[in-house]
Design a protein around this motif. Structure first.
Motif, PDB file in Angstrom:
ATOM      1  N   ASP A   7     -20.296  25.590 -29.852  1.00  0.00           N
ATOM      2  CA  ASP A   7     -20.371  26.166 -31.204  1.00  0.00           C
ATOM      3  C   ASP A   7     -19.076  25.900 -31.970  1.00  0.00           C
ATOM      4  O   ASP A   7     -19.100  25.562 -33.153  1.00  0.00           O
ATOM      5  N   ILE A   8     -17.959  26.050 -31.289  1.00  0.00           N
ATOM      6  CA  ILE A   8     -16.658  25.835 -31.914  1.00  0.00           C
ATOM      7  C   ILE A   8     -16.464  24.352 -32.238  1.00  0.00           C
ATOM      8  O   ILE A   8     -16.011  23.999 -33.330  1.00  0.00           O
ATOM      9  N   LYS A   9     -16.854  23.474 -31.314  1.00  0.00           N
ATOM     10  CA  LYS A   9     -16.744  22.033 -31.568  1.00  0.00           C
ATOM     11  C   LYS A   9     -17.597  21.615 -32.757  1.00  0.00           C
ATOM     12  O   LYS A   9     -17.196  20.764 -33.547  1.00  0.00           O
ATOM     13  N   LYS A  10     -18.767  22.217 -32.903  1.00  0.00           N
ATOM     14  CA  LYS A  10     -19.620  21.906 -34.052  1.00  0.00           C
ATOM     15  C   LYS A  10     -18.942  22.330 -35.345  1.00  0.00           C
ATOM     16  O   LYS A  10     -18.954  21.607 -36.334  1.00  0.00           O
ATOM     17  N   ALA A  11     -18.324  23.516 -35.343  1.00  0.00           N
ATOM     18  CA  ALA A  11     -17.616  23.988 -36.533  1.00  0.00           C
ATOM     19  C   ALA A  11     -16.472  23.048 -36.885  1.00  0.00           C
ATOM     20  O   ALA A  11     -16.248  22.743 -38.062  1.00  0.00           O
ATOM     21  N   VAL A  40      -7.820  27.868 -36.938  1.00  0.00           N
ATOM     22  CA  VAL A  40      -8.432  29.004 -36.243  1.00  0.00           C
ATOM     23  C   VAL A  40      -9.168  29.878 -37.258  1.00  0.00           C
ATOM     24  O   VAL A  40     -10.294  30.329 -37.011  1.00  0.00           O
ATOM     25  N   GLU A  41      -8.567  30.080 -38.413  1.00  0.00           N
ATOM     26  CA  GLU A  41      -9.181  30.920 -39.442  1.00  0.00           C
ATOM     27  C   GLU A  41     -10.498  30.324 -39.936  1.00  0.00           C
ATOM     28  O   GLU A  41     -11.471  31.048 -40.161  1.00  0.00           O
ATOM     29  N   ASP A  64      -6.104  31.685 -29.039  1.00  0.00           N
ATOM     30  CA  ASP A  64      -5.345  30.594 -28.418  1.00  0.00           C
ATOM     31  C   ASP A  64      -6.290  29.529 -27.869  1.00  0.00           C
ATOM     32  O   ASP A  64      -6.016  28.333 -27.983  1.00  0.00           O
ATOM     33  N   ASP A  65      -7.404  29.967 -27.271  1.00  0.00           N
ATOM     34  CA  ASP A  65      -8.392  29.012 -26.765  1.00  0.00           C
ATOM     35  C   ASP A  65      -9.001  28.215 -27.909  1.00  0.00           C
ATOM     36  O   ASP A  65      -9.228  27.011 -27.777  1.00  0.00           O
ATOM     37  N   ILE A  66      -9.273  28.872 -29.023  1.00  0.00           N
ATOM     38  CA  ILE A  66      -9.826  28.177 -30.191  1.00  0.00           C
ATOM     39  C   ILE A  66      -8.839  27.118 -30.674  1.00  0.00           C
ATOM     40  O   ILE A  66      -9.216  25.982 -30.961  1.00  0.00           O
ATOM     41  N   GLN A  67      -7.554  27.467 -30.742  1.00  0.00           N
ATOM     42  CA  GLN A  67      -6.535  26.506 -31.177  1.00  0.00           C
ATOM     43  C   GLN A  67      -6.478  25.313 -30.224  1.00  0.00           C
ATOM     44  O   GLN A  67      -6.372  24.167 -30.663  1.00  0.00           O
ATOM     45  N   ASP A  68      -6.575  25.565 -28.928  1.00  0.00           N
ATOM     46  CA  ASP A  68      -6.579  24.473 -27.949  1.00  0.00           C
ATOM     47  C   ASP A  68      -7.762  23.538 -28.179  1.00  0.00           C
ATOM     48  O   ASP A  68      -7.610  22.320 -28.105  1.00  0.00           O
TER      49      ASP A  68
END
Length: 55
Positions: free
Chosen positions: A15-19, A27-28, A45-49
């Motif tokens: 989901d994050i990769k799609k975004a 991150v925001e 932090d995981d999202i930033q990575d």
């Protein structure tokens, strides 16, 4: 299925990769697009990575 990054909302790494692919480069922006990081913030932090690895 990819790993769950945001356990509060059940948001997966996919989901994050799609975004990110759709233009969320901070991150925001990922938080706004998916909700990930918006409850407890423990996954930011995981999202930033993930952002760093998928630019």
């Amino acid at each position: 299925m990819s790993r769950e990054v945001c356990t509060c909302l059940g948001i997966s790494e996919d989901d994050i990769k799609k975004a990110i692919k759709d233009g969320a480069t901070t991150v925001e922006a990922v938080e706004e697009a998916t909700g990930a990081g918006s409850v407890c913030g423990g996954c930011k932090d995981d999202i930033q990575d993930i952002i760093d690895k998928n630019k």
